[in-house]
Design a protein around this motif. Structure first.
Motif, PDB file in Angstrom:
ATOM      1  N   GLN A  83      64.263 -27.707  65.835  1.00 32.93           N
ATOM      2  CA  GLN A  83      63.279 -26.806  65.229  1.00 32.93           C
ATOM      3  C   GLN A  83      63.675 -25.347  65.448  1.00 32.93           C
ATOM      4  O   GLN A  83      63.606 -24.534  64.520  1.00 32.93           O
ATOM      5  N   PHE A  84      64.079 -25.011  66.651  1.00 29.64           N
ATOM      6  CA  PHE A  84      64.458 -23.626  66.942  1.00 29.64           C
ATOM      7  C   PHE A  84      65.704 -23.208  66.171  1.00 29.64           C
ATOM      8  O   PHE A  84      65.810 -22.068  65.726  1.00 29.64           O
ATOM      9  N   PHE A 108      56.614 -27.202  62.495  1.00 23.77           N
ATOM     10  CA  PHE A 108      55.469 -26.779  63.302  1.00 23.77           C
ATOM     11  C   PHE A 108      54.212 -26.924  62.451  1.00 23.77           C
ATOM     12  O   PHE A 108      54.278 -26.896  61.224  1.00 23.77           O
ATOM     13  N   THR A 109      53.065 -27.060  63.100  1.00 24.12           N
ATOM     14  CA  THR A 109      51.833 -27.264  62.344  1.00 24.12           C
ATOM     15  C   THR A 109      51.422 -26.008  61.577  1.00 24.12           C
ATOM     16  O   THR A 109      50.870 -26.103  60.487  1.00 24.12           O
ATOM     17  N   ASP A 110      51.689 -24.839  62.143  1.00 23.31           N
ATOM     18  CA  ASP A 110      51.364 -23.582  61.478  1.00 23.31           C
ATOM     19  C   ASP A 110      52.084 -22.439  62.191  1.00 23.31           C
ATOM     20  O   ASP A 110      52.801 -22.653  63.177  1.00 23.31           O
ATOM     21  N   GLN A 111      51.882 -21.225  61.693  1.00 23.80           N
ATOM     22  CA  GLN A 111      52.552 -20.050  62.263  1.00 23.80           C
ATOM     23  C   GLN A 111      52.144 -19.824  63.717  1.00 23.80           C
ATOM     24  O   GLN A 111      52.968 -19.448  64.548  1.00 23.80           O
ATOM     25  N   ARG A 144      53.420 -19.500  69.492  1.00 24.12           N
ATOM     26  CA  ARG A 144      53.145 -19.897  70.884  1.00 24.12           C
ATOM     27  C   ARG A 144      54.358 -20.584  71.518  1.00 24.12           C
ATOM     28  O   ARG A 144      54.747 -20.271  72.644  1.00 24.12           O
ATOM     29  N   THR A 145      54.946 -21.499  70.774  1.00 22.00           N
ATOM     30  CA  THR A 145      56.090 -22.243  71.295  1.00 22.00           C
ATOM     31  C   THR A 145      57.281 -21.322  71.503  1.00 22.00           C
ATOM     32  O   THR A 145      57.972 -21.396  72.519  1.00 22.00           O
TER      33      THR A 145
END
Length: 129
Positions: free
Chosen positions: A79-80, A103-106, A111-112
């Protein structure tokens, strides 16, 4: 030059992927390839284990043994990488980037990202300009 420095910084913060001395079984290699291709679709460990016809706990142990990362850590790494690539193009909004990277949203992305890198994706994008 700044872009390369940022890429190196992010790469140094990610867990290192190490291969075990022996080759993983075919079913595990295939599952890893499936993760590489569809991690942003929200593929789950249970699904991968079912496809491989092994118990999820066994799957998780073998993945960790051969790739030195948990399935979750490996997915986060993918993901990153996706976020980093999309940030450098500058063509996508942070909301689009978050969704494309799984990701579920921005907010979840931010946060991550802050937890792992101590910088927001928006600040990183500004640094890359």
């Amino acid at each position: 030059e700044i872009e390369n420095d940022v890429h190196e910084l992010l790469a140094s913060l990610l867990p290192k992927e190490k291969m075990a001395k022996s080759n993983p079984p075919f079913w595990l290699s295939r599952a890893k390839q499936q993760l590489d291709e569809s991690f942003s679709d929200g593929i789950r460990l249970k699904h991968l284990a079912k496809e491989a016809d092994v118990h999820p706990v066994y799957f998780a142990r073998k993945f960790q043994q051969f790739f030195s990362l948990s399935v979750g850590s490996y997915v986060r790494k993918l993901q990153f990488r996706k976020v980093q690539n999309l940030l450098t193009t500058g063509k996508h909004s942070l909301s689009q980037i978050a969704l494309e990277a799984g990701f579920t949203d921005q907010s979840h992305l931010t946060r991550t990202f802050v937890n792992d890198f101590k910088i927001t994706p928006a600040n990183l994008r500004r640094m890359l300009k």
